[in-house]
Write an enzyme that holds these catalytic residues in place. Structure first.
Site, PDB file in Angstrom:
ATOM      1  N   ASP A   1      74.989  22.652 -12.706  1.00 21.66           N
ATOM      2  CA  ASP A   1      74.898  22.364 -14.136  1.00 21.66           C
ATOM      3  C   ASP A   1      76.275  22.522 -14.762  1.00 21.66           C
ATOM      4  OD1 ASP A   1      72.837  22.114 -16.556  1.00 21.66           O
ATOM      5  OD2 ASP A   1      74.377  23.554 -17.116  1.00 21.66           O
TER       6      ASP A   1
ATOM      7  N   ASN B   1      80.215  17.892 -26.081  1.00 25.66           N
ATOM      8  CA  ASN B   1      79.729  16.791 -26.916  1.00 25.66           C
ATOM      9  C   ASN B   1      80.027  17.034 -28.386  1.00 25.66           C
ATOM     10  OD1 ASN B   1      78.675  14.973 -25.027  1.00 25.66           O
ATOM     11  ND2 ASN B   1      76.708  16.057 -24.905  1.00 25.66           N
TER      12      ASN B   1
ATOM     13  N   HIS C   1      80.091  12.171 -27.952  1.00 24.09           N
ATOM     14  CA  HIS C   1      79.224  11.854 -26.817  1.00 24.09           C
ATOM     15  C   HIS C   1      79.862  10.867 -25.849  1.00 24.09           C
ATOM     16  CE1 HIS C   1      75.583  14.008 -28.108  1.00 24.09           C
ATOM     17  NE2 HIS C   1      75.951  13.712 -29.344  1.00 24.09           N
TER      18      HIS C   1
ATOM     19  N   ASP D   1      80.090  11.481 -21.961  1.00 26.40           N
ATOM     20  CA  ASP D   1      79.681  10.576 -20.890  1.00 26.40           C
ATOM     21  C   ASP D   1      80.789  10.403 -19.859  1.00 26.40           C
ATOM     22  OD1 ASP D   1      77.232  10.230 -22.066  1.00 26.40           O
ATOM     23  OD2 ASP D   1      77.696   8.277 -22.961  1.00 26.40           O
TER      24      ASP D   1
ATOM     25  N   GLU E   1      72.918  17.008 -17.668  1.00 22.90           N
ATOM     26  CA  GLU E   1      74.186  17.409 -17.048  1.00 22.90           C
ATOM     27  C   GLU E   1      73.967  18.168 -15.746  1.00 22.90           C
ATOM     28  OE1 GLU E   1      73.256  20.440 -20.356  1.00 22.90           O
ATOM     29  OE2 GLU E   1      73.098  18.277 -20.050  1.00 22.90           O
TER      30      GLU E   1
END
Length: 348
Positions: A223, A231, A236, A240, A266
């Site tokens: 993770d 973010n 965002h 990404d 994630e």
């Protein structure tokens, strides 16, 4: 071993296959018309037919050059169909429907449907067939018995070869389109890694093999630490890009036998066949060290937490994943940027 990551195709399946067909058909038409025109000149002395063949070859060559330079699929497709139909109809008239010239019309449906679509292909094919039916109806009273000669035999062979090439190309396109759909159904769109549904299938297969052979099997659930903060601070789109960078990083760090996929959000899952707990620890520590030295987009530093679970007798896929998830949760609870090894029972 199944591929774990594949590059996304640059063009959509149908358009890519249509472009290939246009290239193939135009190239074949250019070469074929030139060859047949020469045969009609030197072997059969059929000069009107030879002139028609040369005109078709020149037109096909010009459209091939135009398509290569402009990549205009619609105009090139219409050009292929127009040249093909024009040459065929003129040839039918020159031969007066004899020498089995009419069988060339059977090439119209597969090409027009593939290049122009069902609706336009049906309209064009229907128009050509109606014209041929009218031509045959008007000529039928004056038709003489057909003399089967070398030209007739060549016509039949040429049409059979053309159909064979067309259907081979169609079958190849169909197989590739099916493979693309299968690939898209198993691939995470953002990262290019295998997705969760494919990971489930791979894990089930590995567990079956493990039960039969007794080989060790390890799962590593990872993770991204504080991803929400990334973010919130960078947006965002940057988030990404970070996920794509981490996917590439993890994929590069895994061994050839491992399968790395996006588990969700994630989180990433690594399935490690033939891997005991000591080897899993070595792999995780190597990934951690490499991650500490890795700079992602905009030099953003990222850390990862890991939960490691090794399969034990009587444990199914859900229980093994749950143990890895519990271990990951514990790693994050202890402060993140670390790994935790799950205990041997599913109730820890």
């Amino acid at each position: 071993m199944l591929p774990r990551k594949q590059a996304h195709l640059k063009q959509g399946g149908p358009e890519r296959h249509q472009r290939r067909l246009v290239y193939v058909v135009l190239t074949l038409m250019t070469g074929y018309f030139a060859m047949i025109g020469s045969l009609n000149v030197f072997l059969f002395h059929a000069y009107p037919t030879a002139a028609l063949d040369y005109i078709g070859g020149i037109g096909s060559g010009l459209f091939l050059r135009y398509f290569y330079q402009s990549q205009n699929l619609r105009i090139a497709s219409m050009g292929v169909v127009a040249i093909l139909i024009a040459v065929m109809l003129v040839f039918v008239h020159i031969a007066d429907g004899r020498a089995y010239s009419l069988i060339w019309i059977t090439l119209v449906p597969p090409i027009t449907f593939f290049l122009l679509g069902r609706r336009m292909g049906a309209c064009v094919t229907g128009g050509v067939f109606l014209y041929i039916i009218a031509f045959v109806y008007l000529r039928l009273p004056q038709w003489q018995p057909i003399e089967v000669g070398l030209g007739t035999l060549l016509n039949i062979i040429e049409v059979f070869i053309a159909h064979l090439l067309l259907f081979q190309l169609y079958e190849r396109s169909r197989s590739e389109a099916f493979a693309e759909l299968e690939h898209l159904s198993e691939t995470d769109k953002l990262t290019g890694l295998v997705n969760r549904s494919r990971l489930d299938v791979i894990l089930s297969d590995e567990l079956l093999q493990h039960e039969r052979s007794g080989r060790p099997l390890a799962l590593i659930l990872s993770d991204v630490d504080h991803f929400k903060r990334i973010n919130d601070e960078h947006g965002h789109l940057i988030g990404d890009d970070i996920l794509k960078g981490i996917a590439d990083f993890l994929f590069a760090q895994c061994r050839q036998s491992d399968t790395c996929g996006r588990w969700g959000g994630e989180e990433f899952l690594i399935i490690c066949p033939d891997t005991a707990v000591e080897e899993a620890i070595m792999l995780v520590e190597r990934i951690q060290q490499a991650c500490h030295a890795q700079k992602f987009i905009n030099d953003i530093q990222v850390s990862l937490s890991f939960g490691v679970a090794v399969h034990t007798a009587g444990t199914d896929a859900d229980q093994l994943l749950q143990r890895a998830d519990y271990a990951l949760y514990e790693a994050k609870r202890q402060g993140r940027d670390r790994y935790v090894i799950a205990q041997d029972t599913s109730s820890d």
